[in-house]
Motif scaffolding. Sequence first.
Motif, mmCIF file in Angstrom:
data_model
loop_
_atom_site.group_PDB
_atom_site.id
_atom_site.type_symbol
_atom_site.label_atom_id
_atom_site.label_comp_id
_atom_site.label_asym_id
_atom_site.label_seq_id
_atom_site.Cartn_x
_atom_site.Cartn_y
_atom_site.Cartn_z
ATOM 1 N N CYS A 60 47.201 21.384 66.397
ATOM 2 C CA CYS A 60 48.016 21.154 67.588
ATOM 3 C C CYS A 60 47.617 22.181 68.652
ATOM 4 C CB CYS A 60 49.504 21.270 67.248
ATOM 5 S SG CYS A 60 50.038 22.928 66.773
ATOM 6 N N VAL A 61 48.141 22.027 69.852
ATOM 7 C CA VAL A 61 47.768 22.914 70.955
ATOM 8 C C VAL A 61 48.120 24.366 70.635
ATOM 9 C CG1 VAL A 61 48.176 23.458 73.384
ATOM 10 C CG2 VAL A 61 47.927 21.088 72.677
ATOM 11 N N ASN A 62 49.317 24.610 70.106
ATOM 12 C CA ASN A 62 49.739 25.983 69.813
ATOM 13 C C ASN A 62 48.852 26.628 68.753
ATOM 14 O OD1 ASN A 62 51.827 25.829 71.665
ATOM 15 N ND2 ASN A 62 53.302 25.119 70.135
ATOM 16 N N CYS A 63 48.589 25.932 67.673
ATOM 17 C CA CYS A 63 47.742 26.487 66.611
ATOM 18 C C CYS A 63 46.309 26.672 67.106
ATOM 19 C CB CYS A 63 47.778 25.602 65.373
ATOM 20 S SG CYS A 63 49.367 25.641 64.507
ATOM 21 N N GLN A 64 45.820 25.756 67.937
ATOM 22 C CA GLN A 64 44.470 25.887 68.486
ATOM 23 C C GLN A 64 44.375 27.119 69.375
ATOM 24 O OE1 GLN A 64 41.693 23.703 67.823
ATOM 25 N NE2 GLN A 64 40.714 25.540 68.598
ATOM 26 N N ALA A 65 45.422 27.374 70.161
ATOM 27 C CA ALA A 65 45.429 28.556 71.025
ATOM 28 C C ALA A 65 45.368 29.833 70.191
ATOM 29 C CB ALA A 65 46.667 28.555 71.912
ATOM 30 N N GLU A 66 46.115 29.882 69.110
ATOM 31 C CA GLU A 66 46.082 31.052 68.216
ATOM 32 C C GLU A 66 44.705 31.201 67.568
ATOM 33 O OE1 GLU A 66 48.216 33.586 67.546
ATOM 34 O OE2 GLU A 66 49.301 32.762 69.266
ATOM 35 N N HIS A 67 44.152 30.091 67.141
ATOM 36 C CA HIS A 67 42.820 30.106 66.531
ATOM 37 C C HIS A 67 41.779 30.622 67.528
ATOM 38 C CE1 HIS A 67 39.537 28.825 63.923
ATOM 39 N NE2 HIS A 67 39.009 28.213 64.955
ATOM 40 N N ASP A 68 41.872 30.177 68.777
ATOM 41 C CA ASP A 68 40.930 30.610 69.804
ATOM 42 C C ASP A 68 41.053 32.103 70.081
ATOM 43 O OD1 ASP A 68 40.031 28.015 69.973
ATOM 44 O OD2 ASP A 68 41.099 27.558 71.838
ATOM 45 N N LYS A 69 42.281 32.635 70.065
ATOM 46 C CA LYS A 69 42.475 34.070 70.269
ATOM 47 C C LYS A 69 41.801 34.863 69.152
ATOM 48 C CE LYS A 69 46.938 33.881 72.593
ATOM 49 N NZ LYS A 69 48.374 34.190 72.445
ATOM 50 N N GLU A 70 41.961 34.404 67.927
ATOM 51 C CA GLU A 70 41.340 35.084 66.787
ATOM 52 C C GLU A 70 39.818 35.038 66.880
ATOM 53 O OE1 GLU A 70 42.944 33.190 63.347
ATOM 54 O OE2 GLU A 70 44.983 33.864 63.777
ATOM 55 N N GLN A 71 39.289 33.901 67.288
ATOM 56 C CA GLN A 71 37.840 33.752 67.392
ATOM 57 C C GLN A 71 37.269 34.615 68.508
ATOM 58 O OE1 GLN A 71 35.699 32.003 65.378
ATOM 59 N NE2 GLN A 71 37.519 31.869 64.104
ATOM 60 N N ALA A 72 38.026 34.804 69.581
ATOM 61 C CA ALA A 72 37.543 35.607 70.707
ATOM 62 C C ALA A 72 37.312 37.053 70.286
ATOM 63 C CB ALA A 72 38.531 35.538 71.861
ATOM 64 N N ALA A 73 38.086 37.526 69.332
ATOM 65 C CA ALA A 73 37.919 38.899 68.862
ATOM 66 C C ALA A 73 36.593 39.091 68.139
ATOM 67 C CB ALA A 73 39.073 39.269 67.940
ATOM 68 N N TYR A 74 36.024 38.009 67.640
ATOM 69 C CA TYR A 74 34.767 38.090 66.897
ATOM 70 C C TYR A 74 33.610 37.493 67.681
ATOM 71 C CZ TYR A 74 37.979 39.085 63.150
ATOM 72 O OH TYR A 74 38.963 39.638 62.394
ATOM 73 N N ALA A 75 33.725 37.383 68.980
ATOM 74 C CA ALA A 75 32.698 36.721 69.802
ATOM 75 C C ALA A 75 31.320 37.336 69.675
ATOM 76 C CB ALA A 75 33.132 36.716 71.262
#
Length: 88
Positions: A60-75
């Motif tokens: 969902c949009v909320n879970c995707q946003a959280e997932h994207d935040k986590e991924q940004a930390a490992y860019a």
Amino acid sequence: MASGWANDGAVQEQIDSTVEDAIARARSQLPKGESLARCEECDAPIPEARRKAIPGVRLCVNCQAEHDKEQAAYAGYNRRGSKDSQLR
């Protein structure tokens, strides 16, 4: 003009390689397959408009946003875009 042990164009080659790696990483993370009706993380319904807009969507949009935040930390690539910053 490159200096030291680097050949001419080495800085641009490094920048191009960084960009190509980032594109490949982003493409590898695109959803594939059939979209889910419910989020695989929180079981919330995924709206039909989202499922049509993003084939293969699994969150969902909320879970995707959280997932994207986590991924940004490992860019793993430099987002500054400065040639000097690529060499540091």
